[in-house]
Design a protein around this motif. Sequence first.
Motif, short mmCIF file in Angstrom:
data_model
loop_
_atom_site.label_atom_id
_atom_site.label_comp_id
_atom_site.label_asym_id
_atom_site.label_seq_id
_atom_site.Cartn_x
_atom_site.Cartn_y
_atom_site.Cartn_z
N VAL A 12 0.87 -1.19 0.00
CA VAL A 12 0.00 0.00 0.00
C VAL A 12 0.90 1.23 0.00
O VAL A 12 1.80 1.35 0.83
CB VAL A 12 -0.93 0.03 1.22
CG1 VAL A 12 -1.72 1.34 1.27
CG2 VAL A 12 -1.88 -1.16 1.22
N GLY A 56 -3.12 0.06 -3.65
CA GLY A 56 -2.78 -1.20 -3.00
C GLY A 56 -3.95 -1.78 -2.24
O GLY A 56 -5.04 -1.20 -2.18
N PRO A 57 -3.73 -2.93 -1.61
CA PRO A 57 -4.79 -3.69 -0.97
C PRO A 57 -5.15 -3.19 0.43
O PRO A 57 -4.72 -3.74 1.44
CB PRO A 57 -4.21 -5.11 -0.91
CG PRO A 57 -2.73 -4.88 -0.75
CD PRO A 57 -2.44 -3.66 -1.58
N LYS A 59 -7.69 -2.64 3.46
CA LYS A 59 -8.90 -3.18 4.07
C LYS A 59 -9.40 -2.12 5.06
O LYS A 59 -8.59 -1.42 5.68
CB LYS A 59 -8.60 -4.49 4.79
CG LYS A 59 -9.85 -5.16 5.32
CD LYS A 59 -9.61 -6.61 5.66
CE LYS A 59 -10.95 -7.20 6.09
NZ LYS A 59 -10.92 -8.63 6.13
N CYS A 76 -3.27 -2.26 5.77
CA CYS A 76 -2.82 -3.08 4.65
C CYS A 76 -3.36 -4.49 4.81
O CYS A 76 -3.20 -5.11 5.85
CB CYS A 76 -1.30 -3.10 4.57
SG CYS A 76 -0.66 -4.24 3.31
N GLU A 77 -3.97 -4.99 3.75
CA GLU A 77 -4.50 -6.35 3.74
C GLU A 77 -3.39 -7.39 3.82
O GLU A 77 -3.61 -8.51 4.28
CB GLU A 77 -5.26 -6.54 2.43
CG GLU A 77 -6.54 -7.28 2.53
CD GLU A 77 -7.28 -7.25 1.21
OE1 GLU A 77 -6.78 -7.83 0.21
OE2 GLU A 77 -8.34 -6.62 1.17
N GLU A 78 -2.19 -7.05 3.37
CA GLU A 78 -1.08 -7.99 3.33
C GLU A 78 -0.33 -8.08 4.66
O GLU A 78 -0.15 -9.16 5.20
CB GLU A 78 -0.09 -7.60 2.23
CG GLU A 78 -0.68 -7.62 0.83
CD GLU A 78 -1.08 -9.02 0.38
OE1 GLU A 78 -0.35 -9.99 0.69
OE2 GLU A 78 -2.11 -9.13 -0.28
#
Length: 137
Positions: A12, A56-57, A59, A76-78
């Motif tokens: 992200v 970026g991912p 959430k 960040c989802e990661e």
Amino acid sequence: MPLTGHCLCKAVTYTVKGTEEPLLTAYDHCDDCQRQSGSTYSLVAVVLKDKLEVNGPVKKWKGTADSGNAVWRWFCEECGSPIAHDPDAAPEIIALKGGSLSTEIKKTLKPDTEIWTKSKLPFCQEHLAKPFEGMPQ
């Protein structure tokens, strides 16, 4: 130079267009920020939300403020790094997590405000007597 930042894994990234300094830089002592940061407070850099571009991912988790309004916690989802909190009560702004700002930008922050001091932990009232530049040996 615009404000920029990223999460721990760099999946992200974000840029605050046309902004070189936050509107406000604050120590946020609310219980939710303590829990999200895993620390005694969260350093936040408040910016106009319509100037923020995020890639970026991300959430978003919906929490509830004392007022009953939603506060959206972005992360960040990661890697799970907190990115921002987005209060429905103030839709024009967003509070970026200070630790997610680019390193050179973080070094220039000048916190000018403390919020939610009613939740400030008692041991944060004074500076600690034994500062260490790094990890104690």
